[in-house]
Design a protein around this motif. Structure first.
Motif, PDB file in Angstrom:
ATOM      1  N   ARG A  70      37.587  41.450  34.816  1.00  0.00           N
ATOM      2  CA  ARG A  70      38.814  40.847  34.296  1.00  0.00           C
ATOM      3  C   ARG A  70      39.906  41.890  34.114  1.00  0.00           C
ATOM      4  O   ARG A  70      41.073  41.660  34.443  1.00  0.00           O
ATOM      5  CB  ARG A  70      38.535  40.131  32.974  1.00  0.00           C
ATOM      6  CG  ARG A  70      37.721  38.867  33.155  1.00  0.00           C
ATOM      7  CD  ARG A  70      37.352  38.224  31.832  1.00  0.00           C
ATOM      8  NE  ARG A  70      38.544  37.662  31.211  1.00  0.00           N
ATOM      9  CZ  ARG A  70      38.717  37.586  29.890  1.00  0.00           C
ATOM     10  NH1 ARG A  70      37.803  38.029  29.069  1.00  0.00           N
ATOM     11  NH2 ARG A  70      39.800  37.034  29.400  1.00  0.00           N
ATOM     12  N   ALA A  71      39.538  43.071  33.575  1.00  0.00           N
ATOM     13  CA  ALA A  71      40.522  44.122  33.338  1.00  0.00           C
ATOM     14  C   ALA A  71      41.121  44.615  34.661  1.00  0.00           C
ATOM     15  O   ALA A  71      42.338  44.748  34.787  1.00  0.00           O
ATOM     16  CB  ALA A  71      39.880  45.276  32.577  1.00  0.00           C
ATOM     17  N   ALA A  72      40.265  44.870  35.647  1.00  0.00           N
ATOM     18  CA  ALA A  72      40.754  45.327  36.949  1.00  0.00           C
ATOM     19  C   ALA A  72      41.606  44.256  37.612  1.00  0.00           C
ATOM     20  O   ALA A  72      42.659  44.548  38.189  1.00  0.00           O
ATOM     21  CB  ALA A  72      39.584  45.721  37.850  1.00  0.00           C
ATOM     22  N   GLY A  73      41.176  43.016  37.532  1.00  0.00           N
ATOM     23  CA  GLY A  73      41.939  41.919  38.124  1.00  0.00           C
ATOM     24  C   GLY A  73      43.304  41.768  37.486  1.00  0.00           C
ATOM     25  O   GLY A  73      44.317  41.601  38.178  1.00  0.00           O
ATOM     26  N   ALA A  74      43.364  41.851  36.159  1.00  0.00           N
ATOM     27  CA  ALA A  74      44.648  41.741  35.465  1.00  0.00           C
ATOM     28  C   ALA A  74      45.585  42.869  35.876  1.00  0.00           C
ATOM     29  O   ALA A  74      46.771  42.651  36.119  1.00  0.00           O
ATOM     30  CB  ALA A  74      44.428  41.745  33.953  1.00  0.00           C
ATOM     31  N   LEU A  75      45.037  44.077  35.990  1.00  0.00           N
ATOM     32  CA  LEU A  75      45.862  45.207  36.416  1.00  0.00           C
ATOM     33  C   LEU A  75      46.395  44.992  37.831  1.00  0.00           C
ATOM     34  O   LEU A  75      47.581  45.183  38.094  1.00  0.00           O
ATOM     35  CB  LEU A  75      45.056  46.508  36.363  1.00  0.00           C
ATOM     36  CG  LEU A  75      45.780  47.736  36.912  1.00  0.00           C
ATOM     37  CD1 LEU A  75      47.050  48.029  36.119  1.00  0.00           C
ATOM     38  CD2 LEU A  75      44.850  48.929  36.935  1.00  0.00           C
ATOM     39  N   LEU A  76      45.527  44.570  38.721  1.00  0.00           N
ATOM     40  CA  LEU A  76      45.946  44.369  40.111  1.00  0.00           C
ATOM     41  C   LEU A  76      47.004  43.276  40.230  1.00  0.00           C
ATOM     42  O   LEU A  76      47.901  43.357  41.079  1.00  0.00           O
ATOM     43  CB  LEU A  76      44.747  44.061  40.991  1.00  0.00           C
ATOM     44  CG  LEU A  76      43.772  45.238  41.161  1.00  0.00           C
ATOM     45  CD1 LEU A  76      42.517  44.784  41.887  1.00  0.00           C
ATOM     46  CD2 LEU A  76      44.437  46.393  41.875  1.00  0.00           C
ATOM     47  N   LEU A  77      46.931  42.267  39.384  1.00  0.00           N
ATOM     48  CA  LEU A  77      47.953  41.222  39.391  1.00  0.00           C
ATOM     49  C   LEU A  77      49.291  41.740  38.861  1.00  0.00           C
ATOM     50  O   LEU A  77      50.354  41.256  39.267  1.00  0.00           O
ATOM     51  CB  LEU A  77      47.494  40.022  38.551  1.00  0.00           C
ATOM     52  CG  LEU A  77      46.410  39.157  39.164  1.00  0.00           C
ATOM     53  CD1 LEU A  77      45.873  38.168  38.131  1.00  0.00           C
ATOM     54  CD2 LEU A  77      46.923  38.428  40.389  1.00  0.00           C
ATOM     55  N   GLU A  78      49.252  42.701  37.971  1.00  0.00           N
ATOM     56  CA  GLU A  78      50.474  43.203  37.342  1.00  0.00           C
ATOM     57  C   GLU A  78      51.204  44.245  38.182  1.00  0.00           C
ATOM     58  O   GLU A  78      52.424  44.385  38.088  1.00  0.00           O
ATOM     59  CB  GLU A  78      50.126  43.804  35.975  1.00  0.00           C
ATOM     60  CG  GLU A  78      51.293  43.967  35.052  1.00  0.00           C
ATOM     61  CD  GLU A  78      51.924  42.651  34.640  1.00  0.00           C
ATOM     62  OE1 GLU A  78      53.152  42.652  34.425  1.00  0.00           O
ATOM     63  OE2 GLU A  78      51.230  41.619  34.528  1.00  0.00           O
TER      64      GLU A  78
END
Length: 168
Positions: free
Chosen positions: A98-106
Protein backbone atom coordinates in the motif's frame (compact mmCIF):
# COMPACT_ATOMS: atom_id res chain seq x y z
CA UNK A 1 14.18 22.69 -4.34
CA UNK A 2 17.36 22.07 -6.29
CA UNK A 3 17.76 23.37 -9.84
CA UNK A 4 17.63 19.98 -11.56
CA UNK A 5 15.67 16.98 -10.36
CA UNK A 6 13.61 16.88 -7.20
CA UNK A 7 15.94 14.93 -4.89
CA UNK A 8 14.09 12.87 -2.29
CA UNK A 9 15.29 10.37 0.31
CA UNK A 10 13.43 7.22 1.35
CA UNK A 11 13.49 6.76 5.11
CA UNK A 12 14.90 3.58 6.58
CA UNK A 13 11.49 1.99 7.18
CA UNK A 14 10.18 2.47 3.67
CA UNK A 15 9.92 -0.69 1.52
CA UNK A 16 12.94 -0.09 -0.72
CA UNK A 17 13.14 -3.65 -2.15
CA UNK A 18 9.58 -3.35 -3.41
CA UNK A 19 10.36 -0.07 -5.17
CA UNK A 20 13.64 -1.22 -6.74
CA UNK A 21 11.73 -3.10 -9.42
CA UNK A 22 9.80 -0.01 -10.51
CA UNK A 23 12.57 2.64 -10.46
CA UNK A 24 12.54 2.82 -14.26
CA UNK A 25 8.98 4.20 -14.11
CA UNK A 26 9.71 6.93 -11.57
CA UNK A 27 9.29 10.26 -13.38
CA UNK A 28 12.70 11.48 -14.64
CA UNK A 29 12.34 14.77 -12.79
CA UNK A 30 12.35 12.92 -9.45
CA UNK A 31 15.48 11.34 -8.02
CA UNK A 32 15.00 8.97 -5.08
CA UNK A 33 17.78 7.52 -2.94
CA UNK A 34 17.52 5.34 0.17
CA UNK A 35 18.68 6.85 3.46
CA UNK A 36 21.06 3.93 4.03
CA UNK A 37 22.80 4.67 0.73
CA UNK A 38 23.70 8.22 1.84
CA UNK A 39 25.36 7.79 5.21
CA UNK A 40 24.66 5.22 7.92
CA UNK A 41 25.01 7.93 10.57
CA UNK A 42 21.72 9.43 9.33
CA UNK A 43 19.86 6.41 10.73
CA UNK A 44 20.69 7.53 14.27
CA UNK A 45 19.75 11.22 14.12
CA UNK A 46 16.46 12.76 15.18
CA UNK A 47 13.93 13.70 12.50
CA UNK A 48 14.75 17.38 13.08
CA UNK A 49 18.46 16.72 12.51
CA UNK A 50 17.62 14.52 9.52
CA UNK A 51 15.83 17.35 7.69
CA UNK A 52 18.71 19.72 8.42
CA UNK A 53 21.31 17.15 7.28
CA UNK A 54 19.39 16.35 4.08
CA UNK A 55 19.15 20.06 3.33
CA UNK A 56 22.91 20.43 3.92
CA UNK A 57 23.55 17.48 1.57
CA UNK A 58 21.46 19.08 -1.19
CA UNK A 59 18.36 16.89 -0.90
CA UNK A 60 14.90 18.40 -1.21
CA UNK A 61 12.97 16.19 1.15
CA UNK A 62 11.94 12.88 2.62
CA UNK A 63 9.56 10.04 1.81
CA UNK A 64 8.52 8.47 5.10
CA UNK A 65 6.06 6.19 6.81
CA UNK A 66 6.53 8.24 9.99
CA UNK A 67 3.64 10.65 9.49
CA UNK A 68 3.47 11.32 13.25
CA UNK A 69 6.49 13.61 12.93
CA UNK A 70 4.02 16.13 11.49
CA UNK A 71 2.55 16.46 15.02
CA UNK A 72 5.88 17.46 16.63
CA UNK A 73 6.75 21.18 16.58
CA UNK A 74 10.54 20.62 16.52
CA UNK A 75 10.26 18.46 13.40
CA UNK A 76 7.76 20.71 11.64
CA UNK A 77 9.97 23.73 12.34
CA UNK A 78 12.87 21.94 10.61
CA UNK A 79 10.63 21.09 7.65
CA UNK A 80 9.63 24.75 7.35
CA UNK A 81 13.19 26.09 7.77
CA UNK A 82 14.59 23.75 5.10
CA UNK A 83 11.60 24.19 2.78
CA UNK A 84 11.48 20.41 2.59
CA UNK A 85 9.19 18.29 0.51
CA UNK A 86 7.68 15.61 2.73
CA UNK A 87 5.70 12.68 1.41
CA UNK A 88 4.33 10.92 4.47
CA UNK A 89 2.28 7.74 4.50
CA UNK A 90 -0.46 7.62 7.10
CA UNK A 91 -1.74 4.23 8.26
CA UNK A 92 0.35 2.35 5.69
CA UNK A 93 3.65 1.87 7.50
CA UNK A 94 3.18 -1.84 8.06
CA UNK A 95 1.83 -2.58 4.60
CA UNK A 96 4.64 -2.10 2.09
CA UNK A 97 2.47 -2.73 -0.95
CA UNK A 98 0.00 0.00 0.00
CA UNK A 99 2.80 2.43 0.90
CA UNK A 100 4.70 1.81 -2.35
CA UNK A 101 1.51 2.02 -4.38
CA UNK A 102 0.49 5.31 -2.78
CA UNK A 103 3.93 6.76 -3.47
CA UNK A 104 3.87 5.64 -7.09
CA UNK A 105 0.45 7.22 -7.57
CA UNK A 106 1.68 10.51 -6.12
CA UNK A 107 4.94 10.90 -8.06
CA UNK A 108 3.64 11.76 -11.57
CA UNK A 109 3.22 15.53 -11.78
CA UNK A 110 4.62 16.03 -8.27
CA UNK A 111 7.15 18.65 -9.31
CA UNK A 112 4.49 20.77 -11.04
CA UNK A 113 2.33 20.73 -7.90
CA UNK A 114 5.02 22.06 -5.57
CA UNK A 115 4.59 25.52 -4.16
CA UNK A 116 7.93 27.32 -4.67
CA UNK A 117 9.97 28.61 -1.74
CA UNK A 118 7.74 26.80 0.76
CA UNK A 119 7.74 23.56 2.66
CA UNK A 120 5.42 21.11 0.88
CA UNK A 121 3.79 18.26 2.78
CA UNK A 122 1.89 15.47 1.06
CA UNK A 123 0.10 13.35 3.66
CA UNK A 124 -1.06 10.23 1.85
CA UNK A 125 -3.86 8.33 3.50
CA UNK A 126 -5.35 5.62 1.38
CA UNK A 127 -8.49 4.05 2.79
CA UNK A 128 -9.57 0.66 1.59
CA UNK A 129 -12.87 0.83 -0.20
CA UNK A 130 -15.95 -1.29 0.17
CA UNK A 131 -17.13 -2.95 -3.04
CA UNK A 132 -20.07 -1.56 -4.94
CA UNK A 133 -22.87 -3.64 -6.38
CA UNK A 134 -22.57 -3.85 -10.18
CA UNK A 135 -26.37 -3.43 -10.33
CA UNK A 136 -25.84 0.20 -9.25
CA UNK A 137 -23.72 0.78 -12.38
CA UNK A 138 -26.43 -0.74 -14.56
CA UNK A 139 -29.00 1.55 -12.91
CA UNK A 140 -26.85 4.62 -13.68
CA UNK A 141 -26.42 3.54 -17.31
CA UNK A 142 -30.17 2.97 -17.60
CA UNK A 143 -30.88 6.40 -16.16
CA UNK A 144 -28.51 8.05 -18.69
CA UNK A 145 -30.16 6.13 -21.53
CA UNK A 146 -33.68 6.88 -20.30
CA UNK A 147 -34.75 3.24 -19.89
CA UNK A 148 -35.61 1.10 -16.91
CA UNK A 149 -32.76 -0.89 -15.36
CA UNK A 150 -34.70 -4.12 -15.82
CA UNK A 151 -35.34 -3.43 -19.52
CA UNK A 152 -31.64 -2.66 -20.00
CA UNK A 153 -30.68 -5.86 -18.20
CA UNK A 154 -33.11 -7.88 -20.30
CA UNK A 155 -31.60 -6.40 -23.46
CA UNK A 156 -28.00 -7.03 -22.37
CA UNK A 157 -28.56 -10.23 -20.39
CA UNK A 158 -25.99 -13.02 -20.62
CA UNK A 159 -27.89 -16.14 -21.60
CA UNK A 160 -27.44 -19.57 -20.06
CA UNK A 161 -26.28 -20.77 -23.48
CA UNK A 162 -23.51 -18.11 -23.49
CA UNK A 163 -22.43 -19.20 -20.02
CA UNK A 164 -22.30 -22.86 -21.11
CA UNK A 165 -20.49 -22.33 -24.42
CA UNK A 166 -16.69 -22.52 -23.95
CA UNK A 167 -14.91 -19.32 -24.91
CA UNK A 168 -11.43 -20.87 -24.95
Amino acid sequence: MSESALRLVLDQNFPQPLLRDVWEWVPPEVEIVHLGDLDDRLRAVSDRELFIALHQLGYDGLITSNWKMLNIPMEVAAIIATKAVVIAMRSMGHDPIRAAGALLLELPGLVERLRPQRANVFLLNYERRRPEDAWEYLKRIAEREGVSPQDLLNEARVTSEELATPIL
